[in-house]
Design a protein around this motif. Structure first.
Motif, mmCIF file in Angstrom:
data_model
loop_
_atom_site.group_PDB
_atom_site.id
_atom_site.type_symbol
_atom_site.label_atom_id
_atom_site.label_comp_id
_atom_site.label_asym_id
_atom_site.label_seq_id
_atom_site.Cartn_x
_atom_site.Cartn_y
_atom_site.Cartn_z
ATOM 1 N N ASP A 43 0.728 -1.103 -0.043
ATOM 2 C CA ASP A 43 0.126 -0.013 0.175
ATOM 3 C C ASP A 43 0.963 1.305 -0.069
ATOM 4 N N GLU A 44 1.874 1.227 0.620
ATOM 5 C CA GLU A 44 2.743 2.340 0.763
ATOM 6 C C GLU A 44 3.393 2.649 -0.823
ATOM 7 N N ARG A 45 3.815 1.522 -1.469
ATOM 8 C CA ARG A 45 4.242 1.686 -2.953
ATOM 9 C C ARG A 45 2.980 2.143 -3.631
ATOM 10 N N LYS A 46 1.890 1.802 -3.599
ATOM 11 C CA LYS A 46 0.604 2.306 -4.304
ATOM 12 C C LYS A 46 0.515 3.924 -3.921
ATOM 13 N N ARG A 47 0.776 4.285 -2.866
ATOM 14 C CA ARG A 47 0.825 5.779 -2.630
ATOM 15 C C ARG A 47 1.790 6.499 -3.327
ATOM 16 N N GLU A 48 3.051 6.078 -3.350
ATOM 17 C CA GLU A 48 4.303 6.658 -4.118
ATOM 18 C C GLU A 48 3.763 6.748 -5.491
ATOM 19 N N VAL A 49 3.238 5.546 -6.188
ATOM 20 C CA VAL A 49 3.133 5.401 -7.544
ATOM 21 C C VAL A 49 1.963 6.400 -7.909
ATOM 22 N N GLU A 50 0.847 6.399 -7.035
ATOM 23 C CA GLU A 50 -0.223 7.507 -7.485
ATOM 24 C C GLU A 50 0.320 8.829 -7.260
ATOM 25 N N MET A 51 1.215 9.111 -6.620
ATOM 26 C CA MET A 51 1.609 10.592 -6.435
ATOM 27 C C MET A 51 2.553 10.953 -7.855
ATOM 28 N N LEU A 52 3.100 9.778 -8.463
ATOM 29 C CA LEU A 52 4.029 9.986 -9.815
ATOM 30 C C LEU A 52 2.906 10.112 -10.905
ATOM 31 N N VAL A 53 1.852 9.485 -10.726
ATOM 32 C CA VAL A 53 0.595 9.420 -11.874
ATOM 33 C C VAL A 53 0.125 10.700 -11.702
ATOM 34 N N ALA A 54 -0.037 11.305 -10.676
ATOM 35 C CA ALA A 54 -0.784 12.559 -10.482
ATOM 36 C C ALA A 54 0.119 13.542 -10.860
ATOM 37 N N GLU A 55 1.586 13.608 -10.890
ATOM 38 C CA GLU A 55 2.632 14.561 -11.198
ATOM 39 C C GLU A 55 2.473 14.620 -12.956
ATOM 40 N N HIS A 56 2.301 13.385 -13.457
ATOM 41 C CA HIS A 56 2.522 13.380 -14.933
ATOM 42 C C HIS A 56 1.041 13.503 -15.471
ATOM 43 N N GLU A 57 -0.049 13.844 -14.545
ATOM 44 C CA GLU A 57 -1.338 14.035 -14.957
ATOM 45 C C GLU A 57 -1.773 12.763 -15.911
ATOM 46 N N LEU A 58 -1.640 11.769 -15.588
ATOM 47 C CA LEU A 58 -2.133 10.436 -16.270
ATOM 48 C C LEU A 58 -3.156 9.897 -15.393
ATOM 49 N N PHE A 59 -3.806 8.789 -16.117
ATOM 50 C CA PHE A 59 -4.871 7.828 -15.479
ATOM 51 C C PHE A 59 -4.137 6.524 -15.269
ATOM 52 N N ALA A 60 -4.393 5.992 -14.241
ATOM 53 C CA ALA A 60 -3.992 4.492 -13.795
ATOM 54 C C ALA A 60 -5.016 3.727 -13.120
ATOM 55 N N ASN A 61 -5.080 2.395 -13.438
ATOM 56 C CA ASN A 61 -5.506 1.398 -12.419
ATOM 57 C C ASN A 61 -4.626 0.594 -11.628
ATOM 58 N N ILE A 62 -4.466 0.785 -10.505
ATOM 59 C CA ILE A 62 -3.318 0.418 -9.686
ATOM 60 C C ILE A 62 -3.934 -0.763 -8.810
ATOM 61 N N THR A 63 -3.327 -1.859 -8.951
ATOM 62 C CA THR A 63 -3.934 -3.137 -8.164
ATOM 63 C C THR A 63 -2.577 -3.493 -7.340
ATOM 64 N N VAL A 64 -2.810 -3.826 -5.978
ATOM 65 C CA VAL A 64 -2.008 -4.184 -4.988
ATOM 66 C C VAL A 64 -1.978 -5.974 -4.691
ATOM 67 N N ASP A 65 -0.709 -6.563 -5.153
ATOM 68 C CA ASP A 65 -0.639 -7.888 -5.054
ATOM 69 C C ASP A 65 0.615 -8.183 -4.468
ATOM 70 N N SER A 66 0.623 -8.776 -3.146
ATOM 71 C CA SER A 66 1.743 -9.173 -2.704
ATOM 72 C C SER A 66 2.383 -10.264 -3.226
ATOM 73 N N ALA A 67 1.674 -11.184 -3.970
ATOM 74 C CA ALA A 67 2.241 -12.385 -4.360
ATOM 75 C C ALA A 67 3.114 -12.179 -5.599
ATOM 76 N N SER A 68 2.645 -11.260 -6.228
ATOM 77 C CA SER A 68 3.359 -11.060 -7.874
ATOM 78 C C SER A 68 4.292 -10.112 -7.671
ATOM 79 N N ASP A 69 5.336 -9.909 -8.743
ATOM 80 C CA ASP A 69 6.326 -9.072 -8.833
ATOM 81 C C ASP A 69 5.748 -7.668 -9.158
ATOM 82 N N GLU A 70 6.215 -6.492 -8.987
ATOM 83 C CA GLU A 70 5.821 -5.252 -9.169
ATOM 84 C C GLU A 70 5.946 -5.024 -10.656
ATOM 85 N N ASP A 71 5.185 -4.513 -11.389
ATOM 86 C CA ASP A 71 4.954 -4.111 -12.752
ATOM 87 C C ASP A 71 4.431 -2.779 -12.812
ATOM 88 N N ILE A 72 5.520 -1.825 -13.146
ATOM 89 C CA ILE A 72 5.234 -0.324 -13.581
ATOM 90 C C ILE A 72 5.916 0.001 -14.883
#
Length: 110
Positions: A43-72
């Motif tokens: 969830d902390e990483r989700k907040r960081e990524v949401e900040m990056l997405v907001a900075e660049h004025e983009l739209f994203a569907n962010i899902t939190v899945d601790s079992a899989s690798d991070e894919d950004i």
């Protein structure tokens, strides 16, 4: 180009509109119609990524899945767009030389 080949054979022209690279794409990745699909591990990483997405004025569907690798990768691709490389203009033959001698380029360094 003519419609006839040698000995009267008909030329079958390939329609360039139906084949090749599509240069008139209307849809861009990161818009409301086609949001980025990102996967993060916490969830902390989700907040960081949401900040990056907001900075660049983009739209994203962010899902939190601790079992899989991070894919950004889609976000990294948009952030790190390559820029066009420009070079300094080389002097023409009759331009003054860039070394400062006062001679023409063709008589000095050309």
């Amino acid at each position: 180009m003519h419609d006839l080949y040698y000995k009267g054979r008909i030329h079958t022209r390939v329609n360039h509109v139906k084949t090749g690279y599509n240069t008139k794409r209307i849809v861009k990745l990161g818009t409301e119609k086609h949001p980025l699909t990102l996967v993060v591990t916490s969830d902390e990483r989700k907040r960081e990524v949401e900040m990056l997405v907001a900075e660049h004025e983009l739209f994203a569907n962010i899902t939190v899945d601790s079992a899989s690798d991070e894919d950004i990768n889609e976000l990294n691709t948009i952030q790190n767009k390559p820029t066009t490389t420009t070079f300094d203009k080389t002097p023409n033959r009759n331009d003054p030389c860039s070394c400062g001698s006062g001679k023409k380029y063709k008589k000095c360094c050309g």
